[in-house]
Design a protein around this motif. Sequence first.
Motif, PDB file in Angstrom:
ATOM      1  N   ARG A  50      11.004   0.717 -17.712  1.00  0.00           N
ATOM      2  CA  ARG A  50      12.224   1.245 -17.095  1.00  0.00           C
ATOM      3  C   ARG A  50      12.248   0.851 -15.619  1.00  0.00           C
ATOM      4  N   VAL A  51      13.419   0.391 -15.164  1.00  0.00           N
ATOM      5  CA  VAL A  51      13.567   0.000 -13.759  1.00  0.00           C
ATOM      6  C   VAL A  51      14.255   1.138 -13.018  1.00  0.00           C
ATOM      7  N   GLY A  52      13.480   1.857 -12.201  1.00  0.00           N
ATOM      8  CA  GLY A  52      14.020   3.012 -11.476  1.00  0.00           C
ATOM      9  C   GLY A  52      14.754   2.613 -10.213  1.00  0.00           C
ATOM     10  N   ARG A  53      14.230   1.566  -9.522  1.00  0.00           N
ATOM     11  CA  ARG A  53      14.836   1.160  -8.247  1.00  0.00           C
ATOM     12  C   ARG A  53      15.037  -0.347  -8.212  1.00  0.00           C
ATOM     13  N   HIS A  94      11.537  -5.314   5.004  1.00  0.00           N
ATOM     14  CA  HIS A  94      12.481  -4.182   4.971  1.00  0.00           C
ATOM     15  C   HIS A  94      13.228  -4.227   3.648  1.00  0.00           C
ATOM     16  N   ARG A  95      13.641  -3.059   3.175  1.00  0.00           N
ATOM     17  CA  ARG A  95      14.251  -3.011   1.843  1.00  0.00           C
ATOM     18  C   ARG A  95      15.611  -2.346   1.879  1.00  0.00           C
ATOM     19  N   GLU A  96      16.530  -2.903   1.083  1.00  0.00           N
ATOM     20  CA  GLU A  96      17.862  -2.307   0.959  1.00  0.00           C
ATOM     21  C   GLU A  96      18.054  -1.943  -0.513  1.00  0.00           C
ATOM     22  N   GLU A  97      18.296  -0.670  -0.792  1.00  0.00           N
ATOM     23  CA  GLU A  97      18.478  -0.213  -2.182  1.00  0.00           C
ATOM     24  C   GLU A  97      19.823  -0.718  -2.709  1.00  0.00           C
ATOM     25  N   ILE A  98      19.835  -1.249  -3.931  1.00  0.00           N
ATOM     26  CA  ILE A  98      21.103  -1.681  -4.536  1.00  0.00           C
ATOM     27  C   ILE A  98      21.221  -1.075  -5.940  1.00  0.00           C
ATOM     28  N   GLU A  99      22.454  -1.007  -6.428  1.00  0.00           N
ATOM     29  CA  GLU A  99      22.712  -0.370  -7.729  1.00  0.00           C
ATOM     30  C   GLU A  99      22.581  -1.356  -8.879  1.00  0.00           C
ATOM     31  N   GLU A 100      22.975  -2.619  -8.597  1.00  0.00           N
ATOM     32  CA  GLU A 100      23.087  -3.591  -9.697  1.00  0.00           C
ATOM     33  C   GLU A 100      22.724  -4.978  -9.193  1.00  0.00           C
ATOM     34  N   ILE A 101      22.202  -5.785 -10.092  1.00  0.00           N
ATOM     35  CA  ILE A 101      21.858  -7.186  -9.753  1.00  0.00           C
ATOM     36  C   ILE A 101      22.547  -8.080 -10.773  1.00  0.00           C
ATOM     37  N   LYS A 102      23.098  -9.231 -10.310  1.00  0.00           N
ATOM     38  CA  LYS A 102      23.873 -10.099 -11.208  1.00  0.00           C
ATOM     39  C   LYS A 102      23.325 -11.517 -11.222  1.00  0.00           C
ATOM     40  N   ALA A 103      23.810 -12.298 -12.194  1.00  0.00           N
ATOM     41  CA  ALA A 103      23.392 -13.697 -12.371  1.00  0.00           C
ATOM     42  C   ALA A 103      23.414 -14.442 -11.046  1.00  0.00           C
ATOM     43  N   GLY A 104      22.353 -15.202 -10.796  1.00  0.00           N
ATOM     44  CA  GLY A 104      22.283 -16.035  -9.598  1.00  0.00           C
ATOM     45  C   GLY A 104      21.603 -15.377  -8.422  1.00  0.00           C
ATOM     46  N   ASP A 105      21.325 -14.068  -8.524  1.00  0.00           N
ATOM     47  CA  ASP A 105      20.763 -13.374  -7.359  1.00  0.00           C
ATOM     48  C   ASP A 105      19.243 -13.220  -7.454  1.00  0.00           C
ATOM     49  N   ILE A 106      18.647 -12.850  -6.325  1.00  0.00           N
ATOM     50  CA  ILE A 106      17.201 -12.609  -6.241  1.00  0.00           C
ATOM     51  C   ILE A 106      17.010 -11.178  -5.753  1.00  0.00           C
ATOM     52  N   ALA A 107      16.141 -10.428  -6.409  1.00  0.00           N
ATOM     53  CA  ALA A 107      15.900  -9.040  -5.983  1.00  0.00           C
ATOM     54  C   ALA A 107      14.471  -8.656  -6.324  1.00  0.00           C
ATOM     55  N   ALA A 108      14.138  -7.397  -6.036  1.00  0.00           N
ATOM     56  CA  ALA A 108      12.802  -6.892  -6.373  1.00  0.00           C
ATOM     57  C   ALA A 108      12.961  -5.505  -6.976  1.00  0.00           C
ATOM     58  N   THR A 109      11.953  -5.089  -7.716  1.00  0.00           N
ATOM     59  CA  THR A 109      11.937  -3.729  -8.241  1.00  0.00           C
ATOM     60  C   THR A 109      10.556  -3.134  -8.003  1.00  0.00           C
ATOM     61  N   VAL A 110      10.483  -1.813  -8.036  1.00  0.00           N
ATOM     62  CA  VAL A 110       9.219  -1.133  -7.733  1.00  0.00           C
ATOM     63  C   VAL A 110       8.678  -0.484  -8.995  1.00  0.00           C
ATOM     64  N   GLY A 111       7.368  -0.602  -9.206  1.00  0.00           N
ATOM     65  CA  GLY A 111       6.721   0.229 -10.218  1.00  0.00           C
ATOM     66  C   GLY A 111       6.628  -0.326 -11.625  1.00  0.00           C
ATOM     67  N   LEU A 112       6.914  -1.631 -11.828  1.00  0.00           N
ATOM     68  CA  LEU A 112       6.682  -2.186 -13.174  1.00  0.00           C
ATOM     69  C   LEU A 112       5.171  -2.289 -13.352  1.00  0.00           C
ATOM     70  N   PRO A 149       0.809  -1.227   0.000  1.00  0.00           N
ATOM     71  CA  PRO A 149       0.000   0.000   0.000  1.00  0.00           C
ATOM     72  C   PRO A 149       0.843   1.279   0.000  1.00  0.00           C
ATOM     73  N   TYR A 150       2.092   1.204   0.512  1.00  0.00           N
ATOM     74  CA  TYR A 150       2.926   2.411   0.608  1.00  0.00           C
ATOM     75  C   TYR A 150       3.820   2.597  -0.618  1.00  0.00           C
ATOM     76  N   VAL A 151       4.388   1.494  -1.118  1.00  0.00           N
ATOM     77  CA  VAL A 151       5.385   1.606  -2.187  1.00  0.00           C
ATOM     78  C   VAL A 151       4.769   1.405  -3.564  1.00  0.00           C
ATOM     79  N   GLY A 152       3.682   0.655  -3.620  1.00  0.00           N
ATOM     80  CA  GLY A 152       3.118   0.295  -4.930  1.00  0.00           C
ATOM     81  C   GLY A 152       3.406  -1.165  -5.216  1.00  0.00           C
ATOM     82  N   THR A 153       3.593  -1.493  -6.474  1.00  0.00           N
ATOM     83  CA  THR A 153       3.794  -2.895  -6.850  1.00  0.00           C
ATOM     84  C   THR A 153       5.259  -3.288  -6.733  1.00  0.00           C
ATOM     85  N   LEU A 154       5.508  -4.330  -5.936  1.00  0.00           N
ATOM     86  CA  LEU A 154       6.864  -4.890  -5.823  1.00  0.00           C
ATOM     87  C   LEU A 154       6.934  -6.121  -6.726  1.00  0.00           C
TER      88      LEU A 154
END
Length: 697
Positions: free
Chosen positions: A358-361, A369-387, A327-332
């Motif tokens: 476009r992936v803004g975050r 809880h969320r930790e902002e990161i700059e880049e994601i690489k092969a083998g990892d799991i992450a989330a993005t906001v606003g797609l 409800p606060y961030v939108g779609t994860l």
Amino acid sequence: MEKYPIEKIRNIGFIAHIDAGKTTTTERVLYYTGLTHKIGNIDEGTTVMDWMAQERERGITITSAATTCFWKPTYRQDDSWTCRINIIDTPGHIDFTAEVQRSLRILDGAVVIFDGVAGVEPQSETVWHQADKYNVPRMCFINKMDRMGASFERSLESIKERLTPHAVPINIPIGAEDKFEGVIDLIQMKAVYFEGDSGEKVVMKEIPSALQEEARKWREQLLEKIAEQDEKLLERYLENQEIQEEEIRKVLREATIKGNIVPVLCGASFRNKGVQPLLDAIVEYLPSPQDLPPVQGIHPKTGETVVRKPDVNEPFSALVFKVAVDPYVGTLTYFRVYSGSFKKGSYIYNATKNIQERVGRLIRMHANHREEIEEIKAGDIAATVGLKDTSTGDTLCDPNNPIILEKITFPEPVISMKIEPETKADQEKMSLVLKKLSEEDPTFKVKTDPETMETIISGMGELHLDIITDRMKREFNVNVKTGKPQVAYKETIKKTVESEGKYIRQSGGRGQYGHVWIRIEPLERGKGFEFINKIKGGVIPDEFIPAVEKGVKEAMEKGVLAGYPVTDVRVTLYDGSFHEVDSSDFAFKIAGSIAFQEGAKRAGLVLLEPIMKVEVIVPEKFLGDVVGDLSAKRGKILEMKERGMMKVIDAFVPLAEMFGYATKLRSMTEGRGNFTMQFDHYEEVPQNVTKQIINKE
């Protein structure tokens, strides 16, 4: 040099039957890896991974939560052994099976947790077979060794009998029930104890003399199984030569990844015993993304098979496995990266939907809880906001190197209920919120009944729909009223018929002309729908064939006998005629619909109902009453067995008979009975019950 290269990543999930201790174990993992400074407690509602209000109130996991932590095996001195572990804690309740399914699709390894008293339970089997489907290497953790009635050997036997003959203990308990003190590590042949207020200090000691003989016996079994995996090792084992610890670990790792061995560990997470050896084993034996075969997909334009290796130098590819509405961030949007790398601020191509976003975050999740990161690489799991247009199962990739990865398939809902807003203000918000929630959960469906214009929601069980309506109220401030739950019946046919459909209208000006002959025949249960075009010589032009199929499908959706969707049917279009001027898509769609409805009425229509596999656990003195009640509910008793002091009844029971069963069972057993149920198959409804259902319509 990347601090955590791909070989130092572990993507693992905790999967289990409800109440086996997944969340309790995960909370200990977060504490021992330094992510939290206080152990979360389910009973107090202070868990990190069960962060939703509904999860904390009910003490169960509803959504799969993702988190990242770091661990170096306790007996390794070298820091280069530290691995990044991406953990997904999944629900145990069958109503939330989609959460387990989508998680297993993107995990590299799994820890299956068992209750040391109950051993293998129904949902343990379900999640095990889901892991089989995706070839996920796994290990077992027999938890709750401190509970009254806990038995390591009995639980191990149930795993070997019901799940896999490859289960091999790598540690065994020291004591059981209230005398459970620690574990014996069968590879190092040391007793392991857990000291400090929260069991954070791991202490290795000599094995107590009373247990040395038993430990040797178990180690012998482990060495035998490991020696079978390697010819050179087998020769040395048969010649009674010593096998080094490192050799054992190396072969055990390879065999676990191939699925030839399933390591078994034990502990009591709630008592803070045995979790660190489990973490050691996750790092040592479960695979990194690099240990698994490259992922395969298809090229969206050519349909050719495309392979992506788990390498940062390959083109970017990732699979979306979960969409969550915050409800606060939108779609994860959660995704697993299979190849390449991706920086925030770039454009990403959704090959499934043929769109760019476009992936803004970029975010690494720690539960909520969320930790902002700059880049994601092969083998990892992450989330993005606003797609905006990306949903579960979509493939995200490099626009210049498109690929579509295998989608995630989900079971169909078995239960429906009508839902209506309480006020005018709620009305406007309701449809928006329902749309968001159905995007988030692929097993939750929303539709409008075309006759009554009521909104109908469908899901995997009463609890599933209960949680959805509760979330609407709490998270989105939408107050709704719900009707009684309805069973998702289906219709099917028993015999083959041929049927004609004609739609001819002449009313001045251009008319309408569509004429078809179809053959309708039954398919075996669970096969769905097949449409075959056998038109020869252009008796119906090719451009009208899809319209006929569309008409048939619409007629099937509406149902013929009692308004439920028709399934398990093959329709073959084999003849017909057309008019040079008057024929149109619309005319052929109506003709297809008429032909199907007419034919189905003569094809021996019957109703199908969802049958649930039910397990009821009751004290012996209530056994007779409970079995009698299940039989009165049209249940088929499959078997009865013992589990500790309790009796276990396995049965198939129609879902229609199971509404309100939790309350009834409690009153029949003085509150001591409990049950679990999951959808198993569809079965024909008896004639007398069919009449009642049709008359109610």
